[in-house]
Design an enzyme around this catalytic site. Structure first.
Site, PDB file in Angstrom:
ATOM      1  N   LYS A   1       0.863  -1.189   0.000  1.00  0.00           N
ATOM      2  CA  LYS A   1       0.000   0.000   0.000  1.00  0.00           C
ATOM      3  C   LYS A   1       0.901   1.242   0.000  1.00  0.00           C
ATOM      4  O   LYS A   1       1.661   1.465   0.939  1.00  0.00           O
ATOM      5  CB  LYS A   1      -0.903   0.007   1.249  1.00  0.00           C
ATOM      6  CG  LYS A   1      -1.620   1.338   1.492  1.00  0.00           C
ATOM      7  CD  LYS A   1      -2.532   1.313   2.725  1.00  0.00           C
ATOM      8  CE  LYS A   1      -3.097   2.704   3.040  1.00  0.00           C
ATOM      9  NZ  LYS A   1      -3.947   2.732   4.241  1.00  0.00           N
TER      10      LYS A   1
ATOM     11  N   ASP B   1      -2.576  10.367   3.321  1.00  0.00           N
ATOM     12  CA  ASP B   1      -3.972   9.963   3.500  1.00  0.00           C
ATOM     13  C   ASP B   1      -4.716  11.019   4.316  1.00  0.00           C
ATOM     14  O   ASP B   1      -4.616  11.053   5.541  1.00  0.00           O
ATOM     15  CB  ASP B   1      -4.015   8.597   4.213  1.00  0.00           C
ATOM     16  CG  ASP B   1      -5.439   8.082   4.386  1.00  0.00           C
ATOM     17  OD1 ASP B   1      -6.366   8.660   3.780  1.00  0.00           O
ATOM     18  OD2 ASP B   1      -5.618   7.080   5.122  1.00  0.00           O
TER      19      ASP B   1
ATOM     20  N   LYS C   1     -10.280  12.977   7.641  1.00  0.00           N
ATOM     21  CA  LYS C   1      -9.804  12.674   8.994  1.00  0.00           C
ATOM     22  C   LYS C   1      -9.837  13.942   9.834  1.00  0.00           C
ATOM     23  O   LYS C   1      -9.794  15.049   9.284  1.00  0.00           O
ATOM     24  CB  LYS C   1      -8.350  12.181   8.926  1.00  0.00           C
ATOM     25  CG  LYS C   1      -8.160  10.794   8.355  1.00  0.00           C
ATOM     26  CD  LYS C   1      -6.695  10.404   8.358  1.00  0.00           C
ATOM     27  CE  LYS C   1      -6.460   9.030   7.773  1.00  0.00           C
ATOM     28  NZ  LYS C   1      -7.071   7.928   8.533  1.00  0.00           N
TER      29      LYS C   1
ATOM     30  N   ASP D   1       1.700   6.569   5.300  1.00  0.00           N
ATOM     31  CA  ASP D   1       0.715   5.604   4.821  1.00  0.00           C
ATOM     32  C   ASP D   1       1.209   4.808   3.598  1.00  0.00           C
ATOM     33  O   ASP D   1       0.460   4.041   3.009  1.00  0.00           O
ATOM     34  CB  ASP D   1      -0.608   6.319   4.508  1.00  0.00           C
ATOM     35  CG  ASP D   1      -1.820   5.449   4.785  1.00  0.00           C
ATOM     36  OD1 ASP D   1      -1.673   4.442   5.500  1.00  0.00           O
ATOM     37  OD2 ASP D   1      -2.905   5.778   4.262  1.00  0.00           O
TER      38      ASP D   1
ATOM     39  N   ASP E   1     -12.074   6.989   3.587  1.00  0.00           N
ATOM     40  CA  ASP E   1     -10.855   6.822   4.378  1.00  0.00           C
ATOM     41  C   ASP E   1     -10.404   5.355   4.408  1.00  0.00           C
ATOM     42  O   ASP E   1      -9.292   5.058   4.831  1.00  0.00           O
ATOM     43  CB  ASP E   1     -11.094   7.347   5.804  1.00  0.00           C
ATOM     44  CG  ASP E   1      -9.796   7.628   6.541  1.00  0.00           C
ATOM     45  OD1 ASP E   1      -8.728   7.577   5.895  1.00  0.00           O
ATOM     46  OD2 ASP E   1      -9.856   7.894   7.753  1.00  0.00           O
TER      47      ASP E   1
ATOM     48  N   GLU F   1      -9.277   3.599   2.122  1.00  0.00           N
ATOM     49  CA  GLU F   1      -8.759   3.614   0.748  1.00  0.00           C
ATOM     50  C   GLU F   1      -7.662   2.576   0.505  1.00  0.00           C
ATOM     51  O   GLU F   1      -7.450   2.147  -0.615  1.00  0.00           O
ATOM     52  CB  GLU F   1      -8.229   5.018   0.416  1.00  0.00           C
ATOM     53  CG  GLU F   1      -6.791   5.320   0.848  1.00  0.00           C
ATOM     54  CD  GLU F   1      -6.550   5.256   2.354  1.00  0.00           C
ATOM     55  OE1 GLU F   1      -7.539   5.359   3.106  1.00  0.00           O
ATOM     56  OE2 GLU F   1      -5.397   5.076   2.767  1.00  0.00           O
TER      57      GLU F   1
ATOM     58  N   ARG G   1      -7.431  -0.570   1.347  1.00  0.00           N
ATOM     59  CA  ARG G   1      -7.932  -1.857   0.863  1.00  0.00           C
ATOM     60  C   ARG G   1      -8.336  -1.763  -0.607  1.00  0.00           C
ATOM     61  O   ARG G   1      -8.295  -2.752  -1.328  1.00  0.00           O
ATOM     62  CB  ARG G   1      -9.094  -2.334   1.761  1.00  0.00           C
ATOM     63  CG  ARG G   1     -10.271  -1.422   1.802  1.00  0.00           C
ATOM     64  CD  ARG G   1     -11.168  -1.680   3.005  1.00  0.00           C
ATOM     65  NE  ARG G   1     -10.626  -1.114   4.230  1.00  0.00           N
ATOM     66  CZ  ARG G   1     -11.223  -1.188   5.420  1.00  0.00           C
ATOM     67  NH1 ARG G   1     -12.381  -1.807   5.548  1.00  0.00           N
ATOM     68  NH2 ARG G   1     -10.667  -0.657   6.474  1.00  0.00           N
TER      69      ARG G   1
HETATM   70  N1  BES Z   1      -4.161   4.846   6.824  1.00  0.00           N
HETATM   71  C1  BES Z   1      -5.294   4.560   7.614  1.00  0.00           C
HETATM   72  C2  BES Z   1      -4.965   3.600   8.750  1.00  0.00           C
HETATM   73  C3  BES Z   1      -4.366   4.235   9.981  1.00  0.00           C
HETATM   74  C4  BES Z   1      -5.180   4.880  10.893  1.00  0.00           C
HETATM   75  C5  BES Z   1      -3.033   4.132  10.240  1.00  0.00           C
HETATM   76  C6  BES Z   1      -4.638   5.442  12.027  1.00  0.00           C
HETATM   77  C7  BES Z   1      -2.495   4.677  11.387  1.00  0.00           C
HETATM   78  C8  BES Z   1      -3.301   5.328  12.281  1.00  0.00           C
HETATM   79  C9  BES Z   1      -6.395   3.917   6.786  1.00  0.00           C
HETATM   80  O1  BES Z   1      -6.450   4.304   5.467  1.00  0.00           O
HETATM   81  C10 BES Z   1      -7.681   4.332   7.436  1.00  0.00           C
HETATM   82  O2  BES Z   1      -7.929   5.489   7.496  1.00  0.00           O
HETATM   83  N2  BES Z   1      -8.450   3.353   7.902  1.00  0.00           N
HETATM   84  C11 BES Z   1      -9.665   3.638   8.587  1.00  0.00           C
HETATM   85  C12 BES Z   1     -10.671   2.604   8.190  1.00  0.00           C
HETATM   86  C13 BES Z   1     -12.059   2.923   8.612  1.00  0.00           C
HETATM   87  C14 BES Z   1     -12.591   4.114   7.833  1.00  0.00           C
HETATM   88  C15 BES Z   1     -12.931   1.730   8.388  1.00  0.00           C
HETATM   89  C16 BES Z   1      -9.393   3.609  10.087  1.00  0.00           C
HETATM   90  O3  BES Z   1      -8.602   2.779  10.542  1.00  0.00           O
HETATM   91  O4  BES Z   1      -9.948   4.440  10.804  1.00  0.00           O
HETATM   92 ZN    ZN Z   2      -4.636   4.923   4.640  1.00  0.00          ZN
HETATM   93 ZN    ZN Z   3      -7.556   6.112   5.174  1.00  0.00          ZN
END
Ligand code: BES
Ligand code: ZN
Ligand code: ZN
Length: 520
Positions: free
Chosen positions: A287, A292, A299, A310, A369, A371, A373
């Protein structure tokens, strides 16, 4: 860092600082510490004897004891570095011990040092079984080299305190022992350089390391180490019908990058060895979100700056490919990096949109968010079309993995017991920690959509990392696959005695061992 390996007597080593390891031989939990030097050199033992007996130094992991002008040695300083309990001695303690020596030297302006290869005078055979010379040498070099970088790279008044030269000094042992130490030493240098390359990429700010720049850096690295490399952008992504990757990319001014790295083993593996020949082709998918924001499902501002990391999954796979090119395992490996910037914009994808992935599956977007996956869905499917028979991906995929496992263990998910077994065997060498979580089909209901084949987030927040893994699983089919969620472990804000704070480079070493398991 100029790193050398010397076979000679420790007393004669002329250096500003000679580091030697010590362990605590105490057995019971509350037993009094019995610090013991890991050296067979009488001169070193003699020089440290008084201090060691004074009882202040307990040889706990990361503890240090400095002696100036040690009698009987040519070294200007003798640094004793604790490795912790002897009972639990592992290559990882050696890695951390060597790192501690380097990070002790740096702020004190010591730019050249020597580290004594641990010798076994005090230890029983049982302990040494866990510490063969090769893995000890490798861990020692890795630890020292990983400890060198500091990540204040954009400070104008930055003082470069990096170590100029490191000598690893082992006793003049018999030839076979020397050979093992040499092999471990050389592998350790390759692995640490690869992991540091990963860390330097992850450290870069999002305005510097765009998907395009990531592509350029990977291309330059591949040219340097002799890997095949193609970097594609928007046109090819559309031509391949990568609707999931494009959905994420479309909201940014920065064009996406689809990066393919190819490693062919020596001896004419070639195309004939690909699909149908029964030989494995390993696909390393990363990834590579260079920033992000969350997109339209934006966010909160708190801590958003961290989201430059990210692309750490991509970074891990890029580092692993670099080391693979140099360690030359006997197996084909293809690296696929899906890189984009996740931005809110008039052209950005929106919650409620339905997009079609390269595999043909339709996806309802619930949250922009989620994204990572999406880009991996197309990356994993694409890797299969390139002939990969086994897949592994790394991603900073979910915040939930940090909630579940903390900052010590990364998440491991898989659909294949053999692949997991190989991966877990490698953890003994890599010293990295991955904890397996379920992704069995009974979780599939979480991502059912009313309008499309699947949706990109779960019905609830519970088990968020598992939901994300289930989403990826939709795109690997029957292909053996491992998913590494490194969101909680790719960045460490805590300074360790053996490692600077910042990007950790997690995944490089374990992915490398996994690859070695298919063609070491
Ligand atoms: N890049 C983030 C994952 C992340 C979150 C890494 C916090 C480090 C700290 C990912 O793209 C993301 O935002 N995932 C969301 C998924 C949710 C919307 C289902 C998350 O983990 O909040
Ligand atoms: Zn991300
Ligand atoms: Zn994200």
């Amino acid at each position: 860092m100029n790193t050398r390996l010397l076979f000679q007597d420790l007393a004669g080593v002329q250096t500003p600082m000679l580091a030697v390891f010590a362990v605590d031989l105490a057995m019971g939990e509350d037993a009094k510490a019995i610090p013991t030097l890991l050296t067979a050199s009488d001169a070193v033992t003699g020089a440290a004897e008084r201090q060691m007996r004074a009882g202040e130094f307990k040889a706990t992991l990361g503890e240090t004891l400095l002696l100036h002008g040690p009698g009987g040695l040519r070294a200007e300083r003798l640094l004793v570095v604790g490795l912790g309990r002897a009972k639990k001695l592992s290559p990882d303690q050696i890695r951390k011990g060597a790192g501690t020596a380097v990070r002790f030297a740096k702020p004190r302006g010591v730019r050249d040092l020597a580290i004594a290869f641990p010798e076994d005078k005090a230890l029983s055979d049982e302990l040494l079984d866990e510490l063969p010379c090769e893995s000890t040498a490798r861990a020692l070099v890795e630890g020292a080299e990983l400890a060198d970088p500091d990540y204040d790279t954009y400070k104008r008044d930055r003082e470069d305190r990096s170590i100029v030269s490191l000598a690893v000094v082992a006793a003049d042992a018999e030839r076979s022992v020397q050979e093992s130490i040499r092999k471990g030493f050389s592998d350790g240098r390759i692995v640490a350089a690869a992991q540091n390359f990963t860390r330097s990429l992850v450290n870069e700010p999002g305005n510097v390391l765009t998907p395009t720049v990531l592509g350029e850096r990977v291309q330059a690295m591949c040219a340097e180490v002799g890997l095949g490399c193609e970097v594609h952008s928007t046109d090819k992504i559309k031509e391949l019908k990568m609707g999931a990757l494009w959905a994420v990319a479309q909201g940014s001014e920065e064009p996406p990058a689809l990066i393919v790295m190819r490693y062919e083993p020596e001896g004419g593996a070639g195309e004939g060895r690909a699909a149908g020949s029964g030989m494995p082709v390993l696909g390393l998918v990363g990834k590579g979100i260079t920033f992000d924001t969350g997109g339209i499902s934006i966010k909160s501002a708190d801590g958003m700056e961290k989201m430059k990391f990210d692309m750490a999954g991509a970074g891990a796979m890029i580092g692993a490919m670099r080391a693979i090119a140099q360690m030359k395992p006997k197996v084909r490996v293809i690296g696929v990096i899906c890189s984009a910037e996740n931005m809110p914009d008039g052209k950005a994808f929106k919650p409620g949109d339905v997009v079609t992935a390269m595999s043909g599956k339709t996806i309802e977007i619930i949250n922009t968010d989620a994204e990572g996956r999406l880009v991996l869905a197309d990356g994993l499917h694409y890797a299969k079309t390139l002939g990969c028979t086994h897949l592994i991906n790394a991603a900073t995929l979910t915040g939930a993995i940090g909630v579940a496992l903390g900052r010590l263990n990364a998440g491991l998910f898989s659909n294949d017991e053999e692949a997991v077994e190989k991966f877990q065997r490698g953890l003994k060498v890599s010293g990295e920690k991955f904890w397996r979580l379920p992704c069995t089909d009974d979780y599939a209901d979480q991502i059912k959509s009313a309008i499309a084949d699947i949706q990109n987030t779960g019905l609830t927040r519970y088990g968020g990392s598992i939901t994300a893994a289930m989403f990826l699983k939709e795109f690997v089919g029957e292909t053996p696959w491992i998913h590494l969620d490194i969101a909680g472990t790719a960045w460490d804000d805590e300074q360790k005695p053996w490692l600077a704070k910042g990007p950790t480079g997690i995944g490089v070493r374990s992915v490398l061992e996994w690859v070695g398991g298919y063609g070491g």
